[in-house]
Structure formats: C-alpha cells, structure tokens
Design a protein around this motif. Structure first.
Motif, PDB file in Angstrom:
ATOM      1  N   UNK A  81       0.860  -1.182   0.000  1.00  9.53           N
ATOM      2  CA  UNK A  81       0.000   0.000   0.000  1.00  9.53           C
ATOM      3  C   UNK A  81       0.893   1.228   0.000  1.00  9.53           C
ATOM      4  N   UNK A  82       0.529   2.192  -0.802  1.00 13.38           N
ATOM      5  CA  UNK A  82       1.214   3.485  -0.795  1.00 13.38           C
ATOM      6  C   UNK A  82       0.151   4.561  -0.621  1.00 13.38           C
ATOM      7  N   UNK A  83       0.473   5.519   0.224  1.00 15.26           N
ATOM      8  CA  UNK A  83      -0.474   6.582   0.539  1.00 15.26           C
ATOM      9  C   UNK A  83       0.105   7.929   0.132  1.00 15.26           C
ATOM     10  N   UNK A  84      -0.746   8.752  -0.453  1.00 10.35           N
ATOM     11  CA  UNK A  84      -0.362  10.090  -0.882  1.00 10.35           C
ATOM     12  C   UNK A  84      -1.249  11.108  -0.181  1.00 10.35           C
ATOM     13  N   UNK A  85      -0.650  12.142   0.346  1.00  8.24           N
ATOM     14  CA  UNK A  85      -1.398  13.254   0.928  1.00  8.24           C
ATOM     15  C   UNK A  85      -1.501  14.351  -0.125  1.00  8.24           C
ATOM     16  N   UNK A  86      -2.681  14.921  -0.254  1.00 11.56           N
ATOM     17  CA  UNK A  86      -2.886  16.050  -1.158  1.00 11.56           C
ATOM     18  C   UNK A  86      -3.551  17.169  -0.359  1.00 11.56           C
ATOM     19  N   UNK A  87      -3.698  18.315  -0.976  1.00  7.89           N
ATOM     20  CA  UNK A  87      -4.365  19.427  -0.311  1.00  7.89           C
ATOM     21  C   UNK A  87      -5.821  19.105  -0.001  1.00  7.89           C
ATOM     22  N   UNK A  88      -6.436  18.238  -0.803  1.00  4.95           N
ATOM     23  CA  UNK A  88      -7.858  17.948  -0.625  1.00  4.95           C
ATOM     24  C   UNK A  88      -8.156  16.639   0.102  1.00  4.95           C
ATOM     25  N   UNK A  89      -7.125  15.872   0.445  1.00  2.00           N
ATOM     26  CA  UNK A  89      -7.381  14.624   1.162  1.00  2.00           C
ATOM     27  C   UNK A  89      -6.266  13.618   0.991  1.00  2.00           C
ATOM     28  N   UNK A  90      -6.603  12.362   1.261  1.00  2.00           N
ATOM     29  CA  UNK A  90      -5.636  11.269   1.225  1.00  2.00           C
ATOM     30  C   UNK A  90      -6.022  10.294   0.126  1.00  2.00           C
ATOM     31  N   UNK A  91      -5.044   9.862  -0.666  1.00  2.00           N
ATOM     32  CA  UNK A  91      -5.231   8.862  -1.716  1.00  2.00           C
ATOM     33  C   UNK A  91      -4.370   7.649  -1.376  1.00  2.00           C
ATOM     34  N   UNK A  92      -4.895   6.464  -1.610  1.00  2.00           N
ATOM     35  CA  UNK A  92      -4.131   5.256  -1.319  1.00  2.00           C
ATOM     36  C   UNK A  92      -4.296   4.258  -2.462  1.00  2.00           C
ATOM     37  N   UNK A  93      -3.193   3.590  -2.777  1.00  2.00           N
ATOM     38  CA  UNK A  93      -3.203   2.491  -3.741  1.00  2.00           C
ATOM     39  C   UNK A  93      -2.825   1.233  -2.969  1.00  2.00           C
ATOM     40  N   UNK A  94      -3.621   0.158  -3.124  1.00  2.00           N
ATOM     41  CA  UNK A  94      -3.350  -1.106  -2.436  1.00  2.00           C
ATOM     42  C   UNK A  94      -3.393  -2.245  -3.444  1.00  2.00           C
ATOM     43  N   UNK A  95      -2.487  -3.195  -3.262  1.00  2.00           N
ATOM     44  CA  UNK A  95      -2.512  -4.367  -4.133  1.00  2.00           C
ATOM     45  C   UNK A  95      -1.978  -5.588  -3.391  1.00  2.00           C
ATOM     46  N   UNK A  96      -2.392  -6.729  -3.885  1.00  2.00           N
ATOM     47  CA  UNK A  96      -1.865  -8.008  -3.445  1.00  2.00           C
ATOM     48  C   UNK A  96      -1.420  -8.746  -4.700  1.00  2.00           C
ATOM     49  N   UNK A  97      -0.154  -9.141  -4.719  1.00  2.00           N
ATOM     50  CA  UNK A  97       0.403  -9.918  -5.823  1.00  2.00           C
ATOM     51  C   UNK A  97       0.592 -11.343  -5.336  1.00  2.00           C
ATOM     52  N   UNK A  98       0.119 -12.296  -6.117  1.00  2.00           N
ATOM     53  CA  UNK A  98       0.152 -13.706  -5.730  1.00  2.00           C
ATOM     54  C   UNK A  98       1.067 -14.482  -6.672  1.00  2.00           C
ATOM     55  N   UNK A  99       1.821 -15.415  -6.089  1.00  2.00           N
ATOM     56  CA  UNK A  99       2.678 -16.285  -6.887  1.00  2.00           C
ATOM     57  C   UNK A  99       1.799 -17.119  -7.802  1.00  2.00           C
ATOM     58  N   UNK A 100       2.188 -17.225  -9.075  1.00  2.00           N
ATOM     59  CA  UNK A 100       1.384 -17.949 -10.057  1.00  2.00           C
ATOM     60  C   UNK A 100       2.250 -18.892 -10.872  1.00  2.00           C
ATOM     61  N   UNK A 101       1.574 -19.771 -11.601  1.00  2.00           N
ATOM     62  CA  UNK A 101       2.247 -20.745 -12.454  1.00  2.00           C
ATOM     63  C   UNK A 101       3.227 -20.034 -13.390  1.00  2.00           C
ATOM     64  N   UNK A 102       4.367 -20.652 -13.609  1.00  2.00           N
ATOM     65  CA  UNK A 102       5.402 -20.049 -14.438  1.00  2.00           C
ATOM     66  C   UNK A 102       6.340 -19.176 -13.625  1.00  2.00           C
ATOM     67  N   UNK A 103       6.253 -19.281 -12.281  1.00  2.00           N
ATOM     68  CA  UNK A 103       7.083 -18.510 -11.347  1.00  2.00           C
ATOM     69  C   UNK A 103       6.983 -17.019 -11.638  1.00  2.00           C
ATOM     70  N   UNK A 104       5.728 -16.550 -11.713  1.00  2.00           N
ATOM     71  CA  UNK A 104       5.463 -15.135 -11.941  1.00  2.00           C
ATOM     72  C   UNK A 104       4.518 -14.619 -10.867  1.00  2.00           C
ATOM     73  N   UNK A 105       4.134 -13.378 -10.957  1.00  2.00           N
ATOM     74  CA  UNK A 105       3.197 -12.758 -10.024  1.00  2.00           C
ATOM     75  C   UNK A 105       1.983 -12.259 -10.800  1.00  2.00           C
ATOM     76  N   UNK A 106       0.805 -12.369 -10.168  1.00  2.00           N
ATOM     77  CA  UNK A 106      -0.415 -11.816 -10.739  1.00  2.00           C
ATOM     78  C   UNK A 106      -1.118 -10.993  -9.654  1.00  2.00           C
ATOM     79  N   UNK A 107      -1.944 -10.059 -10.074  1.00  2.00           N
ATOM     80  CA  UNK A 107      -2.734  -9.265  -9.137  1.00  2.00           C
ATOM     81  C   UNK A 107      -3.923 -10.098  -8.672  1.00  2.00           C
ATOM     82  N   UNK A 108      -4.004 -10.352  -7.374  1.00  2.00           N
ATOM     83  CA  UNK A 108      -5.196 -11.019  -6.846  1.00  2.00           C
ATOM     84  C   UNK A 108      -6.142 -10.006  -6.214  1.00  2.00           C
ATOM     85  N   UNK A 109      -5.625  -8.799  -5.943  1.00  2.00           N
ATOM     86  CA  UNK A 109      -6.455  -7.709  -5.416  1.00  2.00           C
ATOM     87  C   UNK A 109      -5.772  -6.394  -5.775  1.00  2.00           C
TER      88      UNK A 109
END
Length: 150
Positions: A81-109
């Motif tokens: 999760x990364x959070x950004x403060x702005x003059x008008x409020x707070x913005x956040x980006x959240x993600x979950x990366x899961x191990x997947x076939x082929x030894x890679x990562x995919x977004x599960x959330x």
C-alpha cells in the motif's frame, strides 16, 4: 502537490513486513542487509507494475520466487500500500500480488481509495476482479478518475 506519505510492504525480498512513514525529506541509513536496497527495489516494482510492466519486472529482476520473502512456500503473496497526501485529502493504492504458475506474479487484489478531508467515508475504486497479469490502474486513469491520477 501530492506527497508520498506512507509505504506498507509485506513479503518482498528481505522485507517480511514494514511500514515506512515518509516526510518531505527522507534519509535511509542502516547496516548491510537491513533492507534499504529492497525498499528501493519495491518502489521500482511498483513503478513497473503501475505502468503495465509487472511481467517485465518479474522476468528481468525475478523470478517471482526470488522476489517473495523466503520464496512462495513461505510467502505466497506480496501485499503493498502506498499513501499520498494532497491538499484535498488522502489517496491510497493497495494491491496483493500472488505467486502464479510459471514462477510469476499476478494481481489477486487491487484498488485505489480517496478520502476527502472532512468527509467520513472514503471512495474506493476496485481495479478488476483479480487474477490479472498487469495493473488495472490504466483504465480509470485514462478516464480521468482523479484518485487514479494521483
């Protein structure tokens, strides 16, 4: 102007779990192996992921089993999760990366959130249903969603 204010990471390389509060100026000092370079590596991963280059990052800096804390048997998911403060409020980006076939990562959330100053409820924008190989942030960003833009 938006300012990166917090970073939360779980399961990336040597970082089992960390929450870093950032100020206007930040200096990272520590012993070898403390995680300074892995924090920078995480920011690089995030940059690649948000510009639809996650698979490129995993192929050139991975494989995924090398990016997950003690590998996928111990840490099958990476949360961030990364959070950004702005003059008008707070913005956040959240993600979950899961191990997947082929030894890679995919977004599960993946989602963004905007919490306007003075309002009790945040606006949450889900970015896909999960299982996607690249970030879903490009779509709301191209539609000029203000939270995604930050």
């Amino acid at each position: 102007m938006p300012r990166l204010s917090n970073i939360s990471i779980e399961g990336f390389r040597s970082i089992a779990s960390a929450k870093v509060e950032l100020k206007s100026l930040n200096v990272f000092i520590g012993a070898n192996g403390a995680g300074k370079s892995n924090l920078i590596g995480f920011l690089q991963l995030l940059n690649f992921a948000l510009s639809r280059g996650l698979q490129n990052y995993v192929q050139t800096r991975g494989p995924a089993s090398a990016l997950l804390h003690f590998g996928p048997k111990v840490t099958p998911v990476l949360r961030a999760a990364v959070e950004f403060q702005t003059d008008s409020g707070r913005n956040e980006y959240r993600c979950t990366l899961t191990h997947a076939q082929g030894d890679t990562l995919i977004f599960s959330h993946e989602e963004v959130e905007y919490h306007a100053a003075g309002f009790p409820q945040p606006k949450v924008v889900p970015l896909g249903s999960g299982g996607h190989r690249e970030s879903g942030l490009a779509e709301p960003w191209s539609e000029n969603d203000p939270t995604s833009k930050v």
